[in-house]
Design a protein around this motif. Structure first.
Motif, mmCIF file in Angstrom:
data_model
loop_
_atom_site.group_PDB
_atom_site.id
_atom_site.type_symbol
_atom_site.label_atom_id
_atom_site.label_comp_id
_atom_site.label_asym_id
_atom_site.label_seq_id
_atom_site.Cartn_x
_atom_site.Cartn_y
_atom_site.Cartn_z
ATOM 1 N N VAL A 168 1.011 -1.074 -0.045
ATOM 2 C CA VAL A 168 -0.054 -0.037 0.011
ATOM 3 C C VAL A 168 0.776 1.244 0.147
ATOM 4 O O VAL A 168 0.799 2.264 -0.853
ATOM 5 N N ALA A 169 2.032 1.125 0.866
ATOM 6 C CA ALA A 169 2.828 2.164 0.873
ATOM 7 C C ALA A 169 3.681 2.675 -0.601
ATOM 8 O O ALA A 169 3.542 3.784 -0.968
ATOM 9 N N GLN A 170 3.933 1.601 -1.154
ATOM 10 C CA GLN A 170 4.338 1.741 -2.548
ATOM 11 C C GLN A 170 3.631 2.203 -3.601
ATOM 12 O O GLN A 170 3.984 2.937 -4.373
ATOM 13 N N LYS A 171 2.324 1.782 -3.473
ATOM 14 C CA LYS A 171 1.220 2.121 -4.566
ATOM 15 C C LYS A 171 1.050 3.810 -3.995
ATOM 16 O O LYS A 171 0.912 4.683 -5.032
ATOM 17 N N ALA A 172 1.100 4.165 -2.818
ATOM 18 C CA ALA A 172 0.810 5.638 -2.551
ATOM 19 C C ALA A 172 1.725 6.417 -3.082
ATOM 20 O O ALA A 172 1.645 7.569 -3.606
ATOM 21 N N PHE A 173 2.901 5.729 -2.901
ATOM 22 C CA PHE A 173 4.385 6.550 -3.202
ATOM 23 C C PHE A 173 4.304 6.792 -4.877
ATOM 24 O O PHE A 173 4.436 8.060 -5.271
ATOM 25 N N GLU A 174 3.796 5.828 -5.649
ATOM 26 C CA GLU A 174 3.824 5.755 -7.187
ATOM 27 C C GLU A 174 2.725 6.599 -7.786
ATOM 28 O O GLU A 174 2.956 7.501 -8.532
ATOM 29 N N ALA A 175 1.676 6.941 -6.952
ATOM 30 C CA ALA A 175 0.441 7.619 -7.304
ATOM 31 C C ALA A 175 0.725 9.265 -7.033
ATOM 32 O O ALA A 175 0.213 10.014 -7.642
ATOM 33 N N GLY A 176 1.950 9.657 -6.122
ATOM 34 C CA GLY A 176 2.142 10.984 -6.010
ATOM 35 C C GLY A 176 1.316 11.412 -4.821
ATOM 36 O O GLY A 176 1.175 12.557 -4.626
#
Length: 176
Positions: A168-176
């Motif tokens: 979830v943290a990785q997806k949030a990071f990638e989403a900006g």
């Protein structure tokens, strides 16, 4: 000089003169960074920008290498201080300096936080255990250029909770 009225700070002409001279120097050099202006005064602006891009790229490549070594070293039974020493040695070996070490008295090369701890933990003698969730933030300075990055990893074998949090943290990071 805290606690004194501003006019008392300038009674020492030396401090006032140095401040004024520094401000004049900043205005004189269009880039605002005296050190870089002096280093690159023989280059065109485009050449200097290219040189800066090369140096920050090198700084980031060194950091990526340090992060890989750290990730490979994370295992049950290793202490946060051991990881800090590994990071320090790798950074020095690459010809860089740790960014965090000594910053406002910080005593580590890395920031290390385990499980429920929030960011910027100070490396300690704490020993990592299987399924701990470890976050490491590491930064370095290479020829005046800072690079800084962090990662979170599950120690040893993972578990569903750690995997989900990392995902979830990785997806949030990638989403900006």
């Amino acid at each position: 000089i805290t606690g004194q009225k501003p006019e008392k700070r300038w009674r020492n002409g030396f401090n006032y003169r140095n401040c004024i001279l520094f401000n004049r120097a900043i205005k004189k050099f269009s880039w605002g960074n005296i050190q870089h202006k002096i280093l690159y005064e023989h280059l065109t602006k485009e050449e200097a920008e290219q040189k800066e891009i090369e140096l920050i790229t090198k700084s980031c490549k060194i950091l990526a290498s340090v992060k890989k070594v750290l990730k490979d070293a994370v295992r049950p039974g290793i202490s946060l201080k051991d990881l800090d020493s590994i990071a320090y040695n790798e950074i020095i070996k690459a010809g860089a300096k740790p960014s965090f070490l000594g910053y406002h008295g910080f005593q580590g090369t890395i920031c290390a936080s385990v499980n429920e701890e929030l960011i910027h933990g100070i490396p300690s003698s704490r020993i990592l255990k299987d399924q701990d969730l470890l976050s490491i933030d590491v930064g370095l300075i290479y020829e005046g250029y800072h690079s800084d990055s962090a990662f979170t990893i599950s120690v040893g074998s993972s578990n569903e909770e750690n995997d989900k949090l990392i995902e979830v943290a990785q997806k949030a990071f990638e989403a900006g």
